[in-house]
Design a protein around this motif. Structure first.
Motif, PDB file in Angstrom:
ATOM      1  N   TYR A 132     -73.926  66.787 -41.536  1.00  0.00           N
ATOM      2  CA  TYR A 132     -75.024  66.247 -40.685  1.00  0.00           C
ATOM      3  C   TYR A 132     -75.112  64.816 -40.465  1.00  0.00           C
ATOM      4  CZ  TYR A 132     -76.993  64.500 -44.777  1.00  0.00           C
ATOM      5  OH  TYR A 132     -77.446  63.913 -46.256  1.00  0.00           O
ATOM      6  N   ARG A 157     -77.478  61.328 -39.877  1.00  0.00           N
ATOM      7  CA  ARG A 157     -78.641  60.483 -39.869  1.00  0.00           C
ATOM      8  C   ARG A 157     -78.493  59.266 -39.244  1.00  0.00           C
ATOM      9  NH1 ARG A 157     -79.374  57.513 -45.552  1.00  0.00           N
ATOM     10  NH2 ARG A 157     -78.225  55.906 -44.285  1.00  0.00           N
ATOM     11  N   ASP A 194     -80.778  55.571 -38.352  1.00  0.00           N
ATOM     12  CA  ASP A 194     -81.791  54.756 -38.801  1.00  0.00           C
ATOM     13  C   ASP A 194     -81.785  53.643 -37.697  1.00  0.00           C
ATOM     14  OD1 ASP A 194     -82.284  55.938 -41.008  1.00  0.00           O
ATOM     15  OD2 ASP A 194     -80.305  55.096 -41.801  1.00  0.00           O
ATOM     16  N   ARG A 241     -86.201  56.828 -39.435  1.00  0.00           N
ATOM     17  CA  ARG A 241     -85.271  57.619 -39.557  1.00  0.00           C
ATOM     18  C   ARG A 241     -85.249  59.105 -39.282  1.00  0.00           C
ATOM     19  NH1 ARG A 241     -82.953  57.553 -45.619  1.00  0.00           N
ATOM     20  NH2 ARG A 241     -82.263  55.416 -44.786  1.00  0.00           N
ATOM     21  N   ARG A 242     -84.198  59.656 -38.539  1.00  0.00           N
ATOM     22  CA  ARG A 242     -84.261  60.812 -38.172  1.00  0.00           C
ATOM     23  C   ARG A 242     -82.840  61.532 -38.644  1.00  0.00           C
ATOM     24  NH1 ARG A 242     -88.187  58.820 -36.816  1.00  0.00           N
ATOM     25  NH2 ARG A 242     -89.504  59.120 -34.823  1.00  0.00           N
ATOM     26  N   LYS A 243     -82.844  62.830 -38.540  1.00  0.00           N
ATOM     27  CA  LYS A 243     -81.670  63.718 -39.160  1.00  0.00           C
ATOM     28  C   LYS A 243     -81.362  64.956 -38.225  1.00  0.00           C
ATOM     29  CE  LYS A 243     -81.945  63.107 -44.179  1.00  0.00           C
ATOM     30  NZ  LYS A 243     -82.021  63.779 -45.494  1.00  0.00           N
ATOM     31  N   GLU A 263     -86.451  67.492 -36.501  1.00  0.00           N
ATOM     32  CA  GLU A 263     -85.919  66.494 -36.751  1.00  0.00           C
ATOM     33  C   GLU A 263     -86.995  65.837 -38.009  1.00  0.00           C
ATOM     34  OE1 GLU A 263     -86.869  63.918 -33.498  1.00  0.00           O
ATOM     35  OE2 GLU A 263     -85.697  65.027 -32.050  1.00  0.00           O
ATOM     36  N   GLU A 292     -87.836  60.283 -42.476  1.00  0.00           N
ATOM     37  CA  GLU A 292     -88.103  59.937 -43.990  1.00  0.00           C
ATOM     38  C   GLU A 292     -88.293  58.451 -44.287  1.00  0.00           C
ATOM     39  OE1 GLU A 292     -84.557  61.265 -45.707  1.00  0.00           O
ATOM     40  OE2 GLU A 292     -84.874  63.749 -45.016  1.00  0.00           O
ATOM     41  N   VAL A 312     -78.534  55.957 -49.013  1.00  0.00           N
ATOM     42  CA  VAL A 312     -77.878  57.267 -49.384  1.00  0.00           C
ATOM     43  C   VAL A 312     -77.243  57.104 -50.579  1.00  0.00           C
ATOM     44  CG1 VAL A 312     -76.445  59.038 -48.258  1.00  0.00           C
ATOM     45  CG2 VAL A 312     -78.164  57.684 -47.029  1.00  0.00           C
ATOM     46  N   ILE A 356     -82.553  62.791 -48.532  1.00  0.00           N
ATOM     47  CA  ILE A 356     -81.425  62.441 -48.069  1.00  0.00           C
ATOM     48  C   ILE A 356     -80.715  64.013 -47.681  1.00  0.00           C
ATOM     49  CG2 ILE A 356     -79.050  61.492 -48.522  1.00  0.00           C
ATOM     50  CD1 ILE A 356     -80.199  59.434 -50.031  1.00  0.00           C
TER      51      ILE A 356
END
Length: 1054
Positions: A29, A31, A33, A38-40, A193, A196, A201, A225
């Motif tokens: 996945y 991540r 910044d 922050r998006r995932k 999305e 966080e 990490v 995370i």
């Protein structure tokens, strides 16, 4: 309405990731910044080549919403989800850091593959990730305030149970707060999305368990995370729902180290400061209402007038005038008067009632203004001398400044020609050019019956004035097949541009259009590498005559059909509009892959001296000169100085430098007056000369100031039109290593080497790009004339063959390879033992290099370094302008050759002149044909050594090859090398057999006989011998005297 700018990161796919779960796969996945946000993405289970196709949005908080001011980088990290594939190994798969240079506006984005980087030196990552990064501007609706609640409602609300407070009009999120979190219960099939708190990490989390997600803040880092546990046989794995948390205050981190900015120390430090008298006329009041006044200013013997006033609350002008100080005029006063007359009328015969008042200023008492000071405030002045009329007031400001003043650019200059509408200095930008690549693959359903055998099917593509056509294909197995690329040049913007395709069938001399289709360029995909874009099928719209059925015979079986094409905008190429040897920019079209600038070049256009008159006005010569400088996409035009052979501009411009191996071009032109509508031929700007300066020849931080000749190649020969005085300086933007590192990189973008464009297309594409650039600049206001742009880009009408250029290029080759001739001459000097000491030293060096061959390359490198250091004292102290009259042979060219060079294509000369030149071209062609024949004969002879065409020669050659092979097998190579070198350098005493003393005259007889045979073969030698009384024989054949020649000649003939 207000707008907010958002940064969008589209994560498409990744390739060749590192396995992490112990079974040869990973569950990655991504991540992202950026600026405290922050998006995932979702997790793709057990795939080393995952595909996400997700778009993540970020608010541009820092830098006031501007892209260039963003200081924080965008970090894209790829991790392995340990909940899908438990592993005790490090879950980090790689990362990519991007700066603001990769952020482009929506519509300019392109899919790019970035190699994944590791965090530390001992890390191990591999693979690449495909990203699209762009920004969009979104409208923010204005929220209306909610009316206050009624008292009854307030009483009712007090009795109701307490509810959580709700804000009806939430204010916009502060810059410190990150974007809001995702919904609490996302559906498994969607790809939400997650937002966080930006925390570090963990490199490895082997003990992370799902039940630990709700244990409070002790496991907050793991919860923030790692995504949620995927369901069995689920394609998407969203992160688990998280409790709402209040984001802490944003901590401002230290921005990353960036390249130092290019700061100008002084704006006009390269040119001379020119004092100007500035007058700003703003408005007037209390003037008669039935008048149409204008203001007339007289200073330094020059008269200027404003336009007619705009009526409103006041009489408005708001014009600024600049008067240059004239040393020949000793006037010390400035007069400002207001007249009720048209602006261009003469005030000598004006009546007293038309004079509305005036002012008089002593120039010595006018204040000075330096560029750092703010603008001088305007004041009201009472007009005087208007007789019995009521006096009015005039608001103006006057000061003395230089060309560095902020008002100088828009001010009307007193030395400018009054009839020129575009006499001010301006800066222009070339349009961004792209290569439009059209791949025509095939066509289907175009014919209902098989066409005749001799017919040919082709596709015609039209984009603006560019028309290209594919080769003729034969209709076989249901449809024609081409697979041919057609390349166009397109200029931004693309809103109204279309690419029109038409399918044509040729029946003998008749061409039938089957159908047409159009593609808007705004919908064409952009790319920066050689990846294949998605193809498309176009429905061809049938021709009107085919629809009506008017065609007969084979043409009646035609209908629209479909066309299979692939279209893309290639942003990985540099679209050249300049000659390759004088290019000022090598950057590709796509901004995402631009290099950072390595410096800045500053140019001061001081002026010209001794210009020649270009036209006649009132019986005398006149020239209205202005200069144009071009570097990269930026064009700078100076103001026009009217009727002056020694114009002084003293203007300074700057350009960023991305590659030092580029050229700055400066041209001088004559600005013609406005064309008379009664005349058929419009006025054009005639060039006065051009100067090119290569940036790589400039030392860092040094100012070069000097005069350069302006040379024009005319049909009558080379002519110097004057001199131009320039000041130039190159200032590096960073460390010297960054500047030196550019020399180790390829000059052109990578696509020119991966998928090069054919050499036959480059020149046509360059001329097309130059034409588009000239057209775009001609549409500016004020326009930069089309003939000026095309002449600066060397894109004028192509000329014919030039013998001068052929000879000049030959001399350039000879001059560049002169070291080869010097080396051969030195070897021959050593071989003849003219200096025995040098020859003996060469023998020793040969033995040393033969026994230690590893010293050959270092010795050559050391020799070249010594030669370079020796020539350092002879280096040029300043930049060498181009063109050079001596190198181009412009001073020694024949008149006939110049006439042929300037003859356009097709020729406009008479038939007799064309026939003479054609015969001369045939003579040159016959010589080239003879040389090619001799080369072919020698090549065939070399090939015949092994083809047994001549059995004796082939047998002898093969025996010699066997002997050479045996010798080289048995004797060491170093011994063979020394023996061959010693044999070549042997003393002349051991080279030729000496004749006996009895037959001493025989040597002269043989020598003279051979020379006589050579003279008989070449008639020119015979004439030289007869004219020079046998001097030719005495020099080249060592014959002692003419008496001896007569004796030998008599013996030969007897």
């Amino acid at each position: 309405m207000a707008t907010t700018r958002k940064l969008v990161v589209e994560i498409t796919e990744a390739h060749n990731l590192l396995p992490k779960d112990g079974t040869g796969t990973s569950s990655p996945y991504v991540r992202v910044d950026f600026d405290g946000q922050r998006r995932k993405t979702r997790t793709v289970p057990r795939d080393l080549n995952p595909t996400w196709n997700e778009a993540l949005e970020f608010n541009l908080i820092g830098g006031g919403g501007t892209i260039d001011a963003v200081g924080e980088p965008l970090e894209v990290s790829v991790f392995h989800d340990v909940r899908v594939g438990p592993s005790r190994r490090n879950c980090f798969l790689g990362r990519v850091c991007l700066d603001s240079r990769h952020f482009v506006r929506k519509g300019e984005e392109a899919l790019m593959d970035f190699p994944l980087e590791k965090k530390s030196f001992f890390g191990w990552v591999r693979g690449e990730i495909g990203l699209k990064v762009y920004y969009v501007d979104e409208l923010v609706p204005e929220l209306e305030p909610e009316p206050a609640p009624a008292p009854e409602q307030n009483a009712t609300n007090t009795e109701a149970p307490e509810a959580p407070p709700q804000i009806s009009n939430p204010p916009p999120p502060p810059p410190e707060a990150p974007a809001e979190a995702e919904p609490e219960e996302p559906s498994p099939a969607s790809a939400p999305e997650s937002v966080e708190k930006p925390t570090d990490v963990p490199e490895s989390s082997p003990h992370a368990q799902p039940e630990n997600e709700t244990k409070g803040t002790e496991n907050a880092e793991a919860d923030s995370i790692e995504p949620s546990v995927p369901e069995p046989n689920a394609d998407t794995h969203p992160p688990p729902p998280e409790t709402k948390w209040v984001p802490p205050p944003r901590q401002v981190t230290r921005p990353p180290d960036r390249a130092p900015e290019m700061v100008e120390t002084s704006k006009y430090d390269l040119v001379d400061k020119m004092p100007y008298l500035f007058v700003r006329v703003v408005r007037a009041r209390c003037l008669p209402s039935d008048t149409k006044p204008h203001v007339r200013i007289t200073a330094y013997g020059r008269h200027v007038s404003t336009h007619e006033a705009r009526r409103g609350a006041f009489l408005e002008w708001d014009q600024t005038f600049a008067f240059s100080r004239d040393p020949s005029n000793d006037s010390s006063t400035m007069e400002i008067s207001v007249w009720d007359l048209p602006p261009q009328s003469d005030t000598v015969d004006a009546e007293e009632r038309q004079f509305l008042g005036g002012l008089c200023f002593d120039i010595a008492e006018i204040p000075m203004r330096d560029p750092p000071d703010s603008a001088l405030a305007t004041q009201w002045y009472r007009l005087e001398g208007s007789g019995t009329r009521r006096r009015g007031d005039l608001m103006l400001a006057t000061w003395i400044g230089t060309q560095a003043d902020a008002s100088f650019a828009e001010a009307w200059k007193a030395d400018a020609p009054p009839t020129h509408a575009s006499a001010r200095s301006k800066v222009y930008l070339s349009p961004k050019l792209w290569y439009l690549r059209l791949t025509v693959i095939e066509a289907q359903d175009t014919l209902t019956a098989p066409p005749p055998r001799e017919s040919g099917i082709s596709v015609r593509a039209v984009h603006g004035f560019q028309v290209l056509k594919t080769r003729a294909a034969v209709n076989r197995n249901g449809g024609p097949l081409w697979n041919e690329d057609l390349i166009f040049v397109a200029a931004e913007p693309f809103e109204d541009e279309r690419l029109v395709l038409s399918l044509e069938i040729r029946y003998g001399k008749e061409i039938v259009v089957v159908g047409s289709a159009g593609i808007p360029l705004s919908s064409v995909e952009r790319r920066v590498d050689d990846r294949k874009v998605a193809s498309r099928w176009l429905d061809l719209i049938p021709n009107d005559e085919i629809k009506k059925g008017n065609r007969k015979g084979a043409a009646g079986s035609l209908h629209g059909g479909r066309l299979h094409v692939r279209v893309c905008l290639d942003g990985g190429y540099h679209v050249a509009d300049e000659p390759p040897n004088a290019s000022s920019d090598f950057r590709p079209s796509a901004r995402q892959i631009w290099r950072p600038p390595v410096g800045m070049v500053e140019l001061g256009l001081i002026g010209c001296k001794g210009l020649l008159p270009m036209r006649t006005v009132d019986g005398k010569g006149s020239t209205d000169a202005y200069a144009v400088a071009k570097y990269g996409p930026k064009w700078a035009r100076t103001r026009t100085v009217a009727d002056c052979f020694d114009p002084a501009w003293n203007e300074q411009y700057t350009w960023p430098v991305y590659d030092p191996c580029t050229v700055l071009t400066i041209g001088v032109f004559d600005d013609p007056p406005l064309s008379d509508p009664s005349k058929d031929s419009p006025s054009i700007s005639r060039p006065l000369g051009k100067v090119r300066i290569r940036i790589s020849t400039l030392e860092a931080g040094r100012i070069y100031r000097g005069c350069y000749p302006l040379i024009m190649m005319l049909p009558t020969g080379a002519k110097q039109m004057g001199m131009i005085e320039l000041a130039i300086r190159f200032a590096p933007a960073g460390p010297a290593l960054d500047l030196l590192g550019v020399y180790g990189k390829p000059m052109l973008p990578l696509m020119h080497y991966v998928h090069p464009i054919h050499a036959l297309q480059r020149d046509n594409l360059r001329l097309t790009a130059a034409r588009l650039t000239a057209t775009s600049l001609a549409r500016s206001e004020p326009p930069l004339r089309r003939e000026v742009a095309t002449w600066m880009l060397d894109a004028t009408d192509p000329r014919g063959f030039s013998m001068r250029k052929v000879r000049a290029n030959w001399h350039r080759i000879v001059s560049a390879l002169s070291w080869v001739a010097n080396m051969v001459r030195w070897i021959e000097y050593t071989r003849t033992w003219r200096n025995p000491t040098t020859t003996l030293l060469v023998h020793a060096v040969v033995v040393l290099l033969a026994w230690y061959p590893e010293l050959i390359v270092p010795t050559l490198a050391l020799y070249i370094a010594v030669v370079g250091v020796w020539k350092y004292r002879q280096r040029l102290r300043g930049p060498v302008p181009h063109p050079c009259a001596r190198a181009s042979l412009a001073e020694i060219t024949d008149r006939e050759e110049l006439d042929e060079e300037f003859d356009p294509m097709p020729s406009i000369k008479t038939a007799e002149v064309v026939r003479t030149r054609y015969d001369r071209a045939r003579t040159v062609g016959s010589r080239v044909q003879t040389i090619l024949g001799d080369v072919a004969v020698q090549a065939e002879r070399l090939q015949a050594l092994v083809t047994w065409r001549d059995p004796r020669a082939t047998g002898l050659f093969l025996v010699m090859c066997v002997v050479v092979a045996m010798v080289l097998y048995l004797v060491p190579s170093r011994v063979v090398a020394v023996a061959v070198a010693f044999y070549y350098l042997r003393h002349p005493l051991f080279r030729d057999r000496l004749p006996s003393r009895v037959n001493k005259d025989t040597k002269y007889c043989i020598s003279a006989s051979n020379s006589l045979n050579l003279a008989l073969y070449q008639q020119e030698v015979i004439s030289e011998v007869q004219n020079e009384n046998n001097t030719y024989f005495q020099i080249y054949f060592n014959i002692p005297s003419s008496d001896k020649v007569q004796t030998i000649m008599s013996k030969l003939f007897t």
